[in-house]
Design a protein around this motif. Sequence first.
Motif, PDB file in Angstrom:
ATOM      1  N   GLY A 103       0.819  -1.202   0.000  1.00 25.23           N
ATOM      2  CA  GLY A 103       0.000   0.000   0.000  1.00 25.23           C
ATOM      3  C   GLY A 103       0.849   1.246   0.000  1.00 25.23           C
ATOM      4  O   GLY A 103       0.528   2.248  -0.648  1.00 25.23           O
ATOM      5  N   LEU A 104       1.958   1.197   0.725  1.00 24.65           N
ATOM      6  CA  LEU A 104       2.876   2.333   0.754  1.00 24.65           C
ATOM      7  C   LEU A 104       3.453   2.592  -0.639  1.00 24.65           C
ATOM      8  O   LEU A 104       3.545   3.752  -1.083  1.00 24.65           O
ATOM      9  N   ILE A 105       3.801   1.516  -1.336  1.00 29.17           N
ATOM     10  CA  ILE A 105       4.308   1.651  -2.711  1.00 29.17           C
ATOM     11  C   ILE A 105       3.224   2.239  -3.611  1.00 29.17           C
ATOM     12  O   ILE A 105       3.487   3.137  -4.426  1.00 29.17           O
ATOM     13  N   ALA A 106       1.997   1.747  -3.442  1.00 38.35           N
ATOM     14  CA  ALA A 106       0.877   2.241  -4.255  1.00 38.35           C
ATOM     15  C   ALA A 106       0.632   3.723  -4.012  1.00 38.35           C
ATOM     16  O   ALA A 106       0.322   4.482  -4.946  1.00 38.35           O
ATOM     17  N   GLU A 107       0.782   4.169  -2.756  1.00 36.22           N
ATOM     18  CA  GLU A 107       0.569   5.582  -2.436  1.00 36.22           C
ATOM     19  C   GLU A 107       1.586   6.473  -3.152  1.00 36.22           C
ATOM     20  O   GLU A 107       1.243   7.569  -3.619  1.00 36.22           O
ATOM     21  N   PHE A 108       2.817   5.998  -3.228  1.00 36.17           N
ATOM     22  CA  PHE A 108       3.836   6.723  -3.999  1.00 36.17           C
ATOM     23  C   PHE A 108       3.441   6.802  -5.478  1.00 36.17           C
ATOM     24  O   PHE A 108       3.511   7.866  -6.105  1.00 36.17           O
ATOM     25  N   LEU A 109       3.032   5.660  -6.043  1.00 37.36           N
ATOM     26  CA  LEU A 109       2.724   5.590  -7.471  1.00 37.36           C
ATOM     27  C   LEU A 109       1.485   6.417  -7.820  1.00 37.36           C
ATOM     28  O   LEU A 109       1.464   7.114  -8.847  1.00 37.36           O
ATOM     29  N   LEU A 110       0.446   6.340  -6.994  1.00 39.82           N
ATOM     30  CA  LEU A 110      -0.785   7.101  -7.254  1.00 39.82           C
ATOM     31  C   LEU A 110      -0.497   8.600  -7.284  1.00 39.82           C
ATOM     32  O   LEU A 110      -1.076   9.341  -8.081  1.00 39.82           O
ATOM     33  N   PHE A 111       0.403   9.032  -6.411  1.00 38.80           N
ATOM     34  CA  PHE A 111       0.775  10.444  -6.398  1.00 38.80           C
ATOM     35  C   PHE A 111       1.655  10.784  -7.603  1.00 38.80           C
ATOM     36  O   PHE A 111       1.466  11.825  -8.244  1.00 38.80           O
ATOM     37  N   PHE A 119      -0.143  13.538  -1.063  1.00 38.61           N
ATOM     38  CA  PHE A 119       1.008  12.681  -0.794  1.00 38.61           C
ATOM     39  C   PHE A 119       0.768  11.953   0.521  1.00 38.61           C
ATOM     40  O   PHE A 119       0.992  12.484   1.602  1.00 38.61           O
ATOM     41  N   MET A 120       0.300  10.724   0.415  1.00 38.20           N
ATOM     42  CA  MET A 120      -0.143   9.948   1.571  1.00 38.20           C
ATOM     43  C   MET A 120       0.980   9.339   2.407  1.00 38.20           C
ATOM     44  O   MET A 120       0.821   9.178   3.625  1.00 38.20           O
ATOM     45  N   GLY A 149      -8.005  -6.031  -2.620  1.00 35.23           N
ATOM     46  CA  GLY A 149      -8.697  -5.091  -3.501  1.00 35.23           C
ATOM     47  C   GLY A 149      -9.571  -4.127  -2.714  1.00 35.23           C
ATOM     48  O   GLY A 149      -9.626  -2.924  -3.031  1.00 35.23           O
ATOM     49  N   LEU A 150     -10.248  -4.636  -1.682  1.00 32.70           N
ATOM     50  CA  LEU A 150     -11.074  -3.773  -0.835  1.00 32.70           C
ATOM     51  C   LEU A 150     -10.216  -2.727  -0.127  1.00 32.70           C
ATOM     52  O   LEU A 150     -10.561  -1.532  -0.112  1.00 32.70           O
ATOM     53  N   ALA A 151      -9.098  -3.155   0.462  1.00 37.93           N
ATOM     54  CA  ALA A 151      -8.219  -2.211   1.159  1.00 37.93           C
ATOM     55  C   ALA A 151      -7.705  -1.136   0.209  1.00 37.93           C
ATOM     56  O   ALA A 151      -7.671   0.059   0.555  1.00 37.93           O
ATOM     57  N   PHE A 152      -7.318  -1.521  -1.009  1.00 41.19           N
ATOM     58  CA  PHE A 152      -6.829  -0.554  -1.989  1.00 41.19           C
ATOM     59  C   PHE A 152      -7.953   0.375  -2.452  1.00 41.19           C
ATOM     60  O   PHE A 152      -7.731   1.569  -2.682  1.00 41.19           O
ATOM     61  N   PHE A 153      -9.161  -0.166  -2.587  1.00 38.63           N
ATOM     62  CA  PHE A 153     -10.269   0.682  -3.028  1.00 38.63           C
ATOM     63  C   PHE A 153     -10.609   1.725  -1.968  1.00 38.63           C
ATOM     64  O   PHE A 153     -10.885   2.885  -2.298  1.00 38.63           O
ATOM     65  N   ILE A 154     -10.587   1.331  -0.686  1.00 37.74           N
ATOM     66  CA  ILE A 154     -10.829   2.303   0.379  1.00 37.74           C
ATOM     67  C   ILE A 154      -9.742   3.374   0.369  1.00 37.74           C
ATOM     68  O   ILE A 154     -10.015   4.556   0.608  1.00 37.74           O
TER      69      ILE A 154
END
Length: 481
Positions: A103-111, A119-120, A149-154
């Motif tokens: 999730g931390l990696i995804a937060e970097f990528l989404l930003f 910037f989460m 998938g649920l955690a990422f969608f939230i």
Amino acid sequence: MLEFVNHFFKAFGATIVVPIMIFVIALCLRLPFKKAVQSGIYAGVGLTGFSWIIGMFTPVVTKIIRQMVDTSRIKLPVVDIGWQAGALASFGSSVGLSFFVFGLIAEFLLFAVGVTKVFMPSNLWNNFGFMIWGTLAYYVTHNYWLSMGLAFFILLYTLLLAEVQADRWSSYYHINNTTVCAAQNIVQTIPAIILDPLWNILKLNRVKLTPQNLQQRLGLFGEPTSLGAILGLLIGILANLTRLGDYRAWGQILQFAVQLSAVMTIFPLVTDVFARAFKPLAESIDQQRRQKVTASGNDASVIDDCKRWFLAVDDGVGYGEPATIISGVLLIPIMVVIAFLLPGNQTLPVVDLIALPFMVESIVAITNGNILKVIANGVVWFSLGLYCSSWLANIYTGAISHYGAAIPAGVVLVTSFNLMARPFNALVFTAFISQNPVWIGLCITVYLVLLFALRRYRPQIWRYLRRQAALNGGKNPGQHD
């Protein structure tokens, strides 16, 4: 690897991991080394202060609330034991730990790719708010990928809501280019926006119930310290209605009045220290934004700047703000009474009631500190939340006991008022655990539509929220361009 991450985080804790993260981010924002170190230290000091105050005050509040319950003689089967058990269970499940890493990696990528302008990673401690829902889903469905998938969608819609309220939050709490992004508290943006026109029709915006107005009208008794003592006195009396003739009861009442007054006095001081960790970062972001605007020859205001981005900060930054802490404390006895009176409710909010100031921050910012509106929104939203936590009680109790959290002796069903009393989260959770592609697809479609609207109409959304805030008086609803 996941077990190592779990042990590492437990060994150092949020008071070490978060300051290190703040220090790294400060260096990335090209702050001088000295300021970067100071930001990290202030973050650690602030988090430590919060944990000490809440840790000492929670047992006091819990005892008072239990006395109120005993006085009423109403028994509710689902007991709120606090968010800590849910956080512990989140780190004890494979889904939770997986999200903490990926999730931390995804937060970097989404930003990085522009899906979000928030910037989460600067607020990684609050990732347990996403992890707990994935953990619950995995306990029910045993489907790892659906639960992830649920955690990422939230996470996705939390980032969206955080950006929607970012201009208001940063303006109200006076830290430019910041927003809160905790999954357990950000959803209050929904009722704050949707119900605001209704409250205006009912003329609640004309009731100037703000800290500034209270201080002007009540003088000494309108200050947070004095209000804390008065509220503590009233709550203490409610908890001791059946033994007001006993001098020991008055000893407890007066002690609680002083204790609550102390919390409402000290918390803003700790909040100010904590905010110092983020102010240099926010100023650096703003300075770099202005330089880019000047270099491009574009005179767009801060509200029209499509490249403006926000640093996610811990919601402890806003806890001690007068309207926030006053509204939260007022809601403590109100939510206990509502829990008793609400037909079909089975949840007794207890330990997490101290978290109510965290839970109302978005509402406070959007309503510009109108305490009456904050309470009205809280009553509606958290009442629905009581039904949600009642429905989720069996799942929550089973999940946290399965993943390592202890259940108090003599308690059959438990919940966390802060984590589970979330109507929107519960609705999304229901869609995902149904494993029905139609319901899950509908959730994703709604999110994509809202994301498109935010990307295209963000300035218009922010201007609307500024206009609505201005109708309430209180603080200056705008933000310097």
